[in-house]
Design a protein around this motif. Sequence first.
Motif, short mmCIF file in Angstrom:
data_model
loop_
_atom_site.label_atom_id
_atom_site.label_comp_id
_atom_site.label_asym_id
_atom_site.label_seq_id
_atom_site.Cartn_x
_atom_site.Cartn_y
_atom_site.Cartn_z
N TYR A 12 -1.26 48.22 -48.20
CA TYR A 12 -2.10 47.02 -48.09
C TYR A 12 -3.16 48.14 -47.43
CZ TYR A 12 -0.97 42.58 -48.69
OH TYR A 12 -0.47 40.98 -49.26
N THR A 13 -3.14 48.99 -47.17
CA THR A 13 -3.85 49.99 -46.29
C THR A 13 -3.98 51.15 -47.96
OG1 THR A 13 -2.68 50.81 -44.40
CG2 THR A 13 -4.66 52.39 -45.19
N LEU A 14 -3.31 51.43 -49.18
CA LEU A 14 -3.40 52.60 -49.57
C LEU A 14 -3.39 52.01 -50.83
CD1 LEU A 14 -2.52 56.12 -49.09
CD2 LEU A 14 -4.33 55.48 -48.53
N ALA A 15 -2.87 51.06 -50.81
CA ALA A 15 -1.80 50.29 -52.42
C ALA A 15 -1.88 48.79 -52.07
CB ALA A 15 -0.75 50.90 -52.81
N ASP A 16 -2.00 48.00 -53.59
CA ASP A 16 -1.43 46.75 -53.18
C ASP A 16 -0.23 46.57 -53.53
OD1 ASP A 16 -1.24 43.83 -53.08
OD2 ASP A 16 -3.40 43.65 -53.88
N SER A 17 1.07 46.43 -52.93
CA SER A 17 2.39 46.39 -53.28
C SER A 17 3.16 45.09 -53.22
CB SER A 17 3.18 46.98 -53.22
OG SER A 17 3.50 47.28 -51.61
N SER A 38 6.29 30.25 -48.68
CA SER A 38 5.35 30.78 -49.47
C SER A 38 5.29 31.98 -49.75
CB SER A 38 4.22 30.46 -48.97
OG SER A 38 3.62 30.53 -47.52
N ASP A 39 4.61 32.92 -50.32
CA ASP A 39 4.02 34.09 -51.08
C ASP A 39 3.47 34.54 -49.11
OD1 ASP A 39 5.35 33.46 -53.52
OD2 ASP A 39 3.17 33.68 -54.23
N GLU A 40 2.22 33.33 -48.71
CA GLU A 40 1.59 34.12 -48.12
C GLU A 40 2.58 34.56 -46.62
OE1 GLU A 40 -2.14 32.75 -44.86
OE2 GLU A 40 -1.05 30.54 -46.91
N ALA A 41 3.31 33.41 -46.46
CA ALA A 41 4.82 33.81 -45.62
C ALA A 41 5.16 35.38 -45.83
CB ALA A 41 5.45 32.85 -45.52
N ILE A 42 5.64 35.07 -46.83
CA ILE A 42 6.24 36.65 -46.97
C ILE A 42 5.16 37.67 -46.98
CG2 ILE A 42 7.31 38.21 -49.07
CD1 ILE A 42 8.38 35.42 -50.48
N LYS A 43 3.91 37.96 -47.89
CA LYS A 43 2.75 38.81 -47.54
C LYS A 43 2.48 39.44 -46.13
CE LYS A 43 0.77 37.73 -51.85
NZ LYS A 43 -0.68 37.13 -52.35
N ARG A 44 2.49 37.88 -45.11
CA ARG A 44 2.25 38.35 -43.65
C ARG A 44 2.92 39.19 -43.01
NH1 ARG A 44 -2.34 37.15 -41.05
NH2 ARG A 44 -0.92 36.98 -39.31
N TYR A 80 11.21 46.42 -59.58
CA TYR A 80 10.70 45.66 -59.30
C TYR A 80 9.27 46.66 -58.66
CZ TYR A 80 12.65 41.45 -61.47
OH TYR A 80 13.81 41.26 -61.93
N MET A 81 10.13 47.27 -57.49
CA MET A 81 8.58 47.45 -57.04
C MET A 81 7.20 48.70 -57.50
SD MET A 81 7.09 47.19 -54.09
CE MET A 81 8.72 46.36 -53.65
N THR A 82 8.07 49.67 -57.85
CA THR A 82 6.92 50.66 -58.55
C THR A 82 5.46 50.42 -59.58
OG1 THR A 82 8.22 52.39 -57.70
CG2 THR A 82 6.05 53.27 -59.65
N VAL A 83 6.51 49.24 -60.22
CA VAL A 83 5.40 48.96 -61.57
C VAL A 83 4.85 47.55 -61.01
CG1 VAL A 83 7.36 49.19 -63.33
CG2 VAL A 83 7.44 47.49 -62.74
N ASN A 84 5.17 47.24 -59.92
CA ASN A 84 4.19 46.41 -60.41
C ASN A 84 3.42 46.19 -58.78
OD1 ASN A 84 4.49 43.57 -61.17
ND2 ASN A 84 6.74 44.10 -60.49
N THR A 85 2.64 47.84 -58.17
CA THR A 85 2.31 48.14 -57.46
C THR A 85 1.12 49.31 -57.63
OG1 THR A 85 3.90 49.18 -56.04
CG2 THR A 85 1.99 50.38 -55.04
N PHE A 86 -0.13 48.22 -57.19
CA PHE A 86 -1.55 49.84 -57.98
C PHE A 86 -2.65 50.32 -56.64
CE2 PHE A 86 -0.24 45.66 -60.04
CZ PHE A 86 0.43 46.38 -61.04
N PHE A 87 -3.10 51.26 -56.60
CA PHE A 87 -3.65 52.13 -55.44
C PHE A 87 -5.30 50.64 -56.17
CE2 PHE A 87 -1.33 55.87 -55.60
CZ PHE A 87 -1.25 56.46 -54.97
N PHE A 88 -5.80 51.03 -54.26
CA PHE A 88 -7.11 50.00 -54.84
C PHE A 88 -8.10 50.42 -55.61
CE2 PHE A 88 -5.03 47.97 -50.66
CZ PHE A 88 -5.07 46.95 -51.47
#
Length: 230
Positions: A12-17, A38-44, A80-88
């Motif tokens: 959430y700083t360099l990349a959205d994973s 919820s997804d939001e609870a996990i993201k928090r 699942y992690m790296t393939v679903n991670t994207f730099f901003f």
Amino acid sequence: MKYTTYLFDFDYTLADSSRGIVICFRNVLERHGHTGISDEAIKRTIGKTLEDSFSILSGITAPETLTEYKKEYVKEADTYMTVNTFFFPETVTVLETLKNQGAQIGIISTKFRFRIREMVDQHFPKDFFDIIIGGEDVKKAKPDPQGIKKALRRLHRQKSETLYIGDSTVDAETAQAAKVDFVGVLNGMTTRKELTAYPHRQILDDLSLLPLIHKFNPYEPEKHFLEKHI
């Protein structure tokens, strides 16, 4: 003040994973009967240790259970992690600009170093980052300042010439504990109000204005700084 060293959080700083993180948490949690989260609870929980995150999401406090959940998460992340991670969008340009200005660049994260490497090695030369410190490299996770202090020792840099950049209150607390300046970015789930409660140079919508930070008085009001450059 011109900084010589820029240390970044990763998620959430360099990349959205977040997509990969949600998948991994959900697979583990639902396997053990923890549904309806919820997804939001996990993201928090992004930015916290895996044990703390699982405890928050499941209500479980038994260390042995949390350790087992962590092991299962790591196995899920292999898939699942790296393939679903994207730099901003601005990340690569901003880091290259700072590097071209002569700055040292590092990452301090609770994420495993090898996982960060899987991502950054796809986009940067092998020696681009001067240091990467992951969760396996410290005995105490953020907000303990151990990671930042370790980086400064290895890079032979002073606190006064170092800026730490992150998206969460955990990052803000880490910078405060390490006695280094902090810039917050609003790429994640943490609000401007939450970050503003901590000592900071600026709170930015994203990283795009970061290369300009060192040119301005650290006490310049954020409103004036943003008005000049937006």
